[in-house]
Design an enzyme around this catalytic site. Structure first.
Site, PDB file in Angstrom:
ATOM      1  N   SER A  46       8.695   4.241  25.658  1.00 52.65           N
ATOM      2  CA  SER A  46       8.935   5.652  25.970  1.00 52.65           C
ATOM      3  C   SER A  46      10.328   6.054  25.486  1.00 52.65           C
ATOM      4  CB  SER A  46       8.781   5.907  27.468  1.00 52.65           C
ATOM      5  OG  SER A  46       9.571   5.012  28.200  1.00 52.65           O
ATOM      6  N   SER A  47      11.250   5.093  25.383  1.00 48.31           N
ATOM      7  CA  SER A  47      12.611   5.438  24.938  1.00 48.31           C
ATOM      8  C   SER A  47      12.600   5.923  23.489  1.00 48.31           C
ATOM      9  CB  SER A  47      13.566   4.263  25.127  1.00 48.31           C
ATOM     10  OG  SER A  47      12.992   3.087  24.623  1.00 48.31           O
TER      11      SER A  47
ATOM     12  N   TYR B 267      16.922  -9.518  26.641  1.00 46.62           N
ATOM     13  CA  TYR B 267      16.722  -9.128  25.240  1.00 46.62           C
ATOM     14  C   TYR B 267      17.997  -9.421  24.434  1.00 46.62           C
ATOM     15  CZ  TYR B 267      15.353  -6.291  21.213  1.00 46.62           C
ATOM     16  OH  TYR B 267      15.035  -5.869  19.943  1.00 46.62           O
TER      17      TYR B 267
ATOM     18  N   HIS C 135       9.991  -9.676  17.909  1.00 49.33           N
ATOM     19  CA  HIS C 135      11.436  -9.894  17.724  1.00 49.33           C
ATOM     20  C   HIS C 135      11.806 -10.216  16.271  1.00 49.33           C
ATOM     21  CE1 HIS C 135      13.015  -9.832  21.970  1.00 49.33           C
ATOM     22  NE2 HIS C 135      11.702  -9.874  22.183  1.00 49.33           N
ATOM     23  N   THR C 136      10.919  -9.864  15.353  1.00 46.11           N
ATOM     24  CA  THR C 136      11.241 -10.068  13.936  1.00 46.11           C
ATOM     25  C   THR C 136      12.106  -8.934  13.395  1.00 46.11           C
ATOM     26  OG1 THR C 136       9.147  -8.976  13.465  1.00 46.11           O
ATOM     27  CG2 THR C 136       9.164 -11.385  13.324  1.00 46.11           C
ATOM     28  N   ASP C 137      12.065  -7.762  14.042  1.00 46.16           N
ATOM     29  CA  ASP C 137      12.686  -6.594  13.392  1.00 46.16           C
ATOM     30  C   ASP C 137      14.192  -6.759  13.205  1.00 46.16           C
ATOM     31  OD1 ASP C 137      13.139  -6.126  16.145  1.00 46.16           O
ATOM     32  OD2 ASP C 137      12.431  -4.044  16.107  1.00 46.16           O
TER      33      ASP C 137
ATOM     34  N   ALA D  51       6.356  -0.104  30.584  1.00 49.61           N
ATOM     35  CA  ALA D  51       5.136  -0.831  30.211  1.00 49.61           C
ATOM     36  C   ALA D  51       5.280  -1.482  28.848  1.00 49.61           C
ATOM     37  CB  ALA D  51       3.945   0.113  30.215  1.00 49.61           C
TER      38      ALA D  51
ATOM     39  N   GLU E 229      20.301   4.276  19.879  1.00 48.63           N
ATOM     40  CA  GLU E 229      19.967   3.271  20.891  1.00 48.63           C
ATOM     41  C   GLU E 229      20.936   2.081  20.817  1.00 48.63           C
ATOM     42  OE1 GLU E 229      16.063   3.081  22.052  1.00 48.63           O
ATOM     43  OE2 GLU E 229      16.300   1.220  23.172  1.00 48.63           O
TER      44      GLU E 229
ATOM     45  N   ASP F   3      10.368   0.198  17.148  1.00 50.58           N
ATOM     46  CA  ASP F   3       9.895   1.274  18.030  1.00 50.58           C
ATOM     47  C   ASP F   3      10.071   2.642  17.375  1.00 50.58           C
ATOM     48  OD1 ASP F   3       9.790  -0.925  19.646  1.00 50.58           O
ATOM     49  OD2 ASP F   3      11.397  -0.292  20.994  1.00 50.58           O
TER      50      ASP F   3
HETATM   51  C1  GLA Z   1      11.655  -4.063  21.786  1.00 42.79           C
HETATM   52  C2  GLA Z   1      12.690  -3.581  20.784  1.00 42.79           C
HETATM   53  C3  GLA Z   1      12.159  -3.697  19.362  1.00 42.79           C
HETATM   54  C4  GLA Z   1      11.638  -5.097  19.081  1.00 42.79           C
HETATM   55  C5  GLA Z   1      10.692  -5.551  20.199  1.00 42.79           C
HETATM   56  C6  GLA Z   1      10.289  -6.996  20.066  1.00 42.79           C
HETATM   57  O1  GLA Z   1      10.535  -3.223  21.766  1.00 42.79           O
HETATM   58  O2  GLA Z   1      13.052  -2.245  21.053  1.00 42.79           O
HETATM   59  O3  GLA Z   1      13.182  -3.341  18.435  1.00 42.79           O
HETATM   60  O4  GLA Z   1      12.690  -5.998  18.905  1.00 42.79           O
HETATM   61  O5  GLA Z   1      11.266  -5.380  21.487  1.00 42.79           O
HETATM   62  O6  GLA Z   1       9.610  -7.218  18.888  1.00 42.79           O
END
Ligand code: GLA
Length: 383
Positions: free
Chosen positions: A126-127, A220, A33-35, A122, A159, A171
């Site tokens: 996949s998105s 989230y 969750h740093t992004d 998982a 997204e 991702d």
């Molecule tokens: C999901 C989000 C990413 C990121 C992670 C947690 O995968 O799509 O952008 O925030 O959670 O690091």
């Protein structure tokens, strides 16, 4: 893999595709969750992913077919998010909308077929694989130029704005920049990407908890909001901080009274993760693989205690992996609230050891784990 995508395309549309692309899923190695908090993250593209085949039509229709999902049709001139069982096409629809806003000229629609080797739900994204394979194939087909960073940004925007998920760049960035046997590091503030070779003899294993939470997306979004609330509180005292990643754990702790317990823990997860990404980078440089593993376990603990995005099932998998001598470290991978654990292992962690972990999980949680021994693979590309 691509042969079956061509077959699916031919069976449904009675003709052959004009373009095909592959985009991988990803492992989040460390940096949870740093992004979207302007921080640091390391991931790896996996060899599993989505293969997409496309052919232009003569009208304005967009048609989608996948192995295992209901076929969907949409209108190019009326791109709005779909709901219910058709919602799986919102990823490519969003990408098409943003590509056009970025100047891609698309006067006719297309037929699309996809096949996937990624487990859905998982936490292997996949998105993002769906978004990137759409972007690469359609850009080639309709004549639109960009680079890996550009395509990652377009897909993230799709997204965020079309699907409505406030994700960061992890991702899409890893799916675009992945490289065989390599880790991808992203500085999410500067959007600088770097790849480095995985240490010799190390392996990735994924243990999917098969626990699906109905409220993953809203959980989230809650964390996203809490991080921004914490930042707003901290900015009163520290106005130069543009994101939580401009701050240290000590600064967060010094303002714990203003933040309150919950926001303190949320902020500490982010500042702690950034510190752990740096420590992993240093440990990798020194070849200190147990040091890397310790940071992975510490990351999981922070998810459990501070960010509360772990679950009893993910904790059970990490605890079972920690009993295995050939495992350097393990942690939840991706957003959390269900999904999968990734294990970073020595070469002698094998199917028997994985079966022992799965058996311990089954005994504790009465559920089967899906085990995948994967590798770091190439990023999105045309086929
Ligand atoms: C999901 C989000 C990413 C990121 C992670 C947690 O995968 O799509 O952008 O925030 O959670 O690091």
């Amino acid at each position: 893999m691509s042969a079956s995508t061509i077959t699916l395309f031919q069976e449904n549309y009675g003709t052959t595709p004009e373009q095909m692309a592959f985009a991988p899923g990803r492992i989040e190695f460390i940096g949870n969750h740093t992004d979207y908090n302007g921080g640091l993250v390391m991931g790896a593209a996996v060899t599993e992913g989505i293969t997409l085949a496309v052919r232009r039509r003569e009208d304005q229709q967009l048609r989608f077919i996948s192995d295992g999902l209901e076929g969907v049709a949409a209108d190019l001139e009326n791109l709005t998010p779909l709901s219910g069982s058709a919602s799986w096409v919102n990823y490519p629809l969003g990408v098409i909308k943003i590509l056009r806003e970025c100047g891609m000229s698309m006067s006719v629609g297309c037929d699309i077929a996809i096949t996937s080797t990624l487990p859905t739900g998982a936490g292997m994204s996949s998105s993002a694989a769906f978004e990137l394979s759409t972007a690469y194939a359609l850009a080639a087909l309709y004549g639109f130029k960009s680079d890996s960073a550009g395509f990652a940004g377009i897909c993230r925007q799709a997204e965020n704005e079309f699907v409505g998920m406030p994700c960061g760049i992890l991702d899409q960035g890893v799916s675009a920049f992945g490289k065989k046997n390599s880790l991808v590091s992203i500085n999410c503030a500067s959007e600088v990407y770097r790849t480095q070779a995985m240490p010799e003899g190390t392996h990735f294993w994924i243990f999917d908890s098969n626990e699906k939470h109905a409220l993953v997306d809203s959980a989230y979004a809650d964390r996203h909001r809490e991080c921004h609330q914490a930042l707003a509180v901290l900015q009163k005292a520290l106005p130069d901080a543009k994101t939580l990643s401009d701050l240290t754990c000590e600064q967060v702790k010094a303002h714990a009274a203003d933040l309150g317990d919950l926001l303190t823990r949320r902020a500490l997860h982010i500042t702690g993760e950034n510190a752990r990404v740096r420590s992993v980078e240093a440990a990798l440089e020194q070849g200190d693989l147990p040091g890397v593993g310790a940071a992975l376990y510490a990351s999981h603990k922070s998810s459990r205690v501070n960010f509360e995005n772990s679950t009893a099932a993910l904790d059970a998998l990490v605890a079972a992996l920690a009993q295995q001598p050939a495992v350097y470290g393990a942690r939840l991978t991706g957003g959390g609230f269900g999904g999968a654990v990734m294990a970073f292992t020595r070469a002698d962690f094998d199917a028997d050891a994985a079966a022992m972990v799965a058996a311990a999980y089954q005994a504790q949680c009465s559920r089967e784990a899906t085990v995948i021994h994967t590798q770091a693979g190439e990023g999105a590309h045309l086929l």
